[in-house]
Design a protein around this motif. Sequence first.
Motif, short mmCIF file in Angstrom:
data_model
loop_
_atom_site.label_atom_id
_atom_site.label_comp_id
_atom_site.label_asym_id
_atom_site.label_seq_id
_atom_site.Cartn_x
_atom_site.Cartn_y
_atom_site.Cartn_z
N ARG A 121 1.92 -0.19 -12.78
CA ARG A 121 1.81 0.17 -11.55
C ARG A 121 1.58 -0.63 -10.21
N VAL A 122 2.37 -0.73 -9.40
CA VAL A 122 2.27 -1.60 -7.82
C VAL A 122 0.30 -1.70 -7.61
N GLY A 123 0.07 -0.39 -7.62
CA GLY A 123 -1.82 -0.43 -6.89
C GLY A 123 -2.29 -1.06 -8.13
N ASP A 124 -2.14 -1.29 -10.10
CA ASP A 124 -2.80 -1.72 -10.49
C ASP A 124 -2.90 -3.63 -11.23
N LEU A 125 -1.87 -4.02 -10.13
CA LEU A 125 -1.83 -5.62 -9.91
C LEU A 125 -3.01 -6.13 -9.69
N SER A 126 -2.96 -7.15 -10.57
CA SER A 126 -4.17 -8.17 -9.28
C SER A 126 -3.94 -8.89 -8.15
N GLY A 127 -4.78 -9.57 -7.08
CA GLY A 127 -4.28 -9.97 -6.20
C GLY A 127 -3.52 -10.97 -6.28
N GLY A 128 -3.51 -11.71 -7.40
CA GLY A 128 -2.35 -13.12 -7.34
C GLY A 128 -0.83 -12.36 -8.17
N GLN A 129 -1.20 -11.18 -9.23
CA GLN A 129 0.25 -10.93 -9.12
C GLN A 129 1.20 -9.64 -7.56
N ARG A 130 0.30 -9.12 -6.82
CA ARG A 130 0.66 -8.56 -5.85
C ARG A 130 1.72 -9.40 -4.80
N ARG A 131 0.30 -10.81 -4.66
CA ARG A 131 1.21 -11.84 -3.68
C ARG A 131 2.93 -12.07 -3.72
N ARG A 132 2.44 -12.10 -5.62
CA ARG A 132 4.20 -12.84 -5.87
C ARG A 132 5.10 -11.55 -5.59
N LEU A 133 4.43 -10.44 -5.59
CA LEU A 133 5.86 -9.35 -5.72
C LEU A 133 5.60 -9.65 -4.21
N GLN A 134 4.68 -9.78 -3.48
CA GLN A 134 4.53 -9.12 -1.58
C GLN A 134 5.52 -10.52 -1.60
N LEU A 135 5.88 -11.75 -2.02
CA LEU A 135 6.27 -12.32 -1.59
C LEU A 135 8.44 -12.13 -2.07
N LEU A 136 8.31 -11.52 -3.32
CA LEU A 136 9.42 -11.59 -3.76
C LEU A 136 9.86 -10.79 -2.21
N ALA A 159 1.14 -1.21 -0.07
CA ALA A 159 -0.33 0.11 -0.31
C ALA A 159 0.94 0.73 -0.12
N GLN A 160 1.94 1.27 0.54
CA GLN A 160 2.96 2.44 0.80
C GLN A 160 4.19 2.89 -0.18
N ILE A 161 3.44 1.33 -1.81
CA ILE A 161 4.51 2.04 -2.87
C ILE A 161 3.54 1.58 -3.96
N SER A 162 1.98 1.68 -3.43
CA SER A 162 0.84 1.36 -4.62
C SER A 162 1.25 2.50 -5.93
N GLY A 163 1.87 3.31 -5.43
CA GLY A 163 1.90 4.54 -7.20
C GLY A 163 3.47 3.95 -7.86
N ASP A 164 4.50 3.55 -7.14
CA ASP A 164 5.52 3.14 -8.24
C ASP A 164 5.26 2.07 -9.47
N ARG A 165 5.72 2.09 -9.62
CA ARG A 165 6.33 1.13 -11.14
C ARG A 165 6.96 0.06 -10.05
N VAL A 166 6.56 -1.34 -10.48
CA VAL A 166 7.21 -2.26 -10.26
C VAL A 166 8.48 -2.37 -10.96
N ARG A 167 9.35 -2.13 -11.38
CA ARG A 167 10.89 -2.03 -12.20
C ARG A 167 11.27 -0.48 -11.46
N ASP A 168 10.29 0.09 -10.61
CA ASP A 168 11.62 1.25 -9.62
C ASP A 168 11.34 0.41 -9.07
N VAL A 169 10.44 -0.37 -8.48
CA VAL A 169 10.36 -0.97 -7.04
C VAL A 169 11.55 -1.98 -6.51
N LEU A 170 11.12 -2.69 -7.33
CA LEU A 170 12.63 -3.29 -8.02
C LEU A 170 14.30 -2.61 -8.06
N ALA A 171 14.20 -1.72 -8.64
CA ALA A 171 16.28 -1.01 -8.33
C ALA A 171 16.00 -0.96 -7.09
#
Length: 593
Positions: free
Chosen positions: A408-423, A364-376
């Motif tokens: 963007r993180v906030g646009d991911l589906s529930g399953g996609q967010r779960r994978r990102l969360q685990l990573l 929720a704190q990074i919902s507006g960020d792109r996944v690529r930027d979060v991983l960087a």
Amino acid sequence: MAHLLGAESVSVCYPTATVLQGVTLGVDEGMRIGIVGRNGDGKSTLLRVLARQQEPDDGRVTHRGGLRVGVLGQTDDLAEDATITEAVLGDLADHEWASDRRSREAVEALVGDLDMSTTIGNLSGGQRRRAALAALLLGSWDVLVLDEPTNHLDVDAITWLARHLRDRWPKGQGALLLVTHDRWFLDEVATTTWEVHDGVVDPFEGGYAAYVLQRVERDRQNAVLEAKRQNMMRKELAWLRRGAPARTSKPRFRIEAANQLIEDVPPLRDRVELSRMATARLGKDVVDLHEAGVTYKGAPAPVLRDIEWRIAPGERTGIVGGNGSGKSTLLALIAGSLAPTAGRVKRGKTVRIGILDQQFDQLAQISGDRVRDVLARYQTTYSIDGSDLTPAQLLERLGFRTPLLSARVGDLSGGQRRRLQLLLVLLDEPNVLLLDEPTNDVDTDTLAAMEDLLDTWPGTLLVISHDRYLLERVTDNQYAILDGRLRHLPGGVDEYLQLRAAMSAQAAPEPATAGSDTGATGAQRHAAQKEIASLERRIERLQAQIEAERAALAEHDHSDYVGLGAAAGRIEGLQSELSELEHRWYEAMEVAG
């Protein structure tokens, strides 16, 4: 087998993808179909189309005349102001549903722990889901269409539901279409598996285990064919460059049986090496709980009590228990986010805890960020199973598609967010990993990828899950929370279910003797007498129906084996129903005195 419903050249397109393309399939009586595939590949769409809840863009869906189809979708249409009693039981009189064993069990297993006068609008999402499932199962259906029915159910309820669906219809009757990520449940219920992928539906015989074996064999054959094609193209290119024909022998290979495919596969985990690595990262002290307990303010009894547990480095433990039994409270004690009200919790100095909870607070704190930027923001490479992988490669290993890195993180589906969360939890490099229901919103392919990644993770792993397959796959020991206490389960989840059954039997009140001080009240006897009259009428009708079916069977063409089998199945089902009614009649007679 009689045909129930089917799809002819069905296609469904969405703005971003075509999920079904020219699909033709059929559902016959007696089929129990489990549907698997990646999230977003069209499993739920296929269910809606077959149930005629969604029109296909092309093709048609056919239903047998008078077909009764019951559907549990991902949302329900329960009235917000209705009570649980009204939503689940509807207009059924008490004696109508209570006299039927399966209906009684459905109410008890799914909503028996709830106040039946509570309105639907005041229920949690999980409680509402259970009410919708109970209401559906009380109906009479030729076909049941269930989309993730095990969501929000505990191990006991999932086990009951599997048994209910296996026994709901006589053999060769009714049909079931089921989407679920619970692979144990698929193996228990399904006799056919459909895989939805790339716009098509591939059928496989058997449940999940049989599907995996067949899919591995199919992929192996495809790999052999592709290698052969590539080899032929290389030879063709060499022939063209030399300017003369090249004679080559045809490659020879044989298709091995499915059980030979895994003969040379190494063990899932090198436990000795993982334990050595975990000890090196953690030392000997991880988390010790000494007579630990938790009592919430205003609660009549402690949630947890007398917990004595020394968690070892490299330990891989699964925790089971009913909803509200204290599993998440136990993880909070271990993580340090909750202090014990009794006893003490001691953590090692080198312990770094990572938590995958049921919420998405971290994202929720990074919902507006792109996944690529979060991983960087993390280090460039991580050593996993002897290979250096980037965060993006690790995410791809979890089934996350490359184009989604720009989302963007906030646009991911529930399953996609779960994978990102685990990573993100793993990228913080904890040495103690706590997973609270990690299978929520995750498809079977992603679960397999998650398990593969956890196999090589060198640390202490504690998992709470109602998914028996996951627990047995990634953990080496299982514990249960029973009556607030932690109990080791050498026999795994099966032992837990046996313990629960024994506890329920001990808690059940002894049957009262009619006419005694502890016997039935006058109102109960009066209700029983009314039920007896109703049961006798139903028994009489059933007996007449059975006699008519037997007479028709005697006159049936004896060379028509299919028809004879169907008639015998109908008689068996009627006799089973008659037996249940007679059993209920005896019970009512005891109460009526």
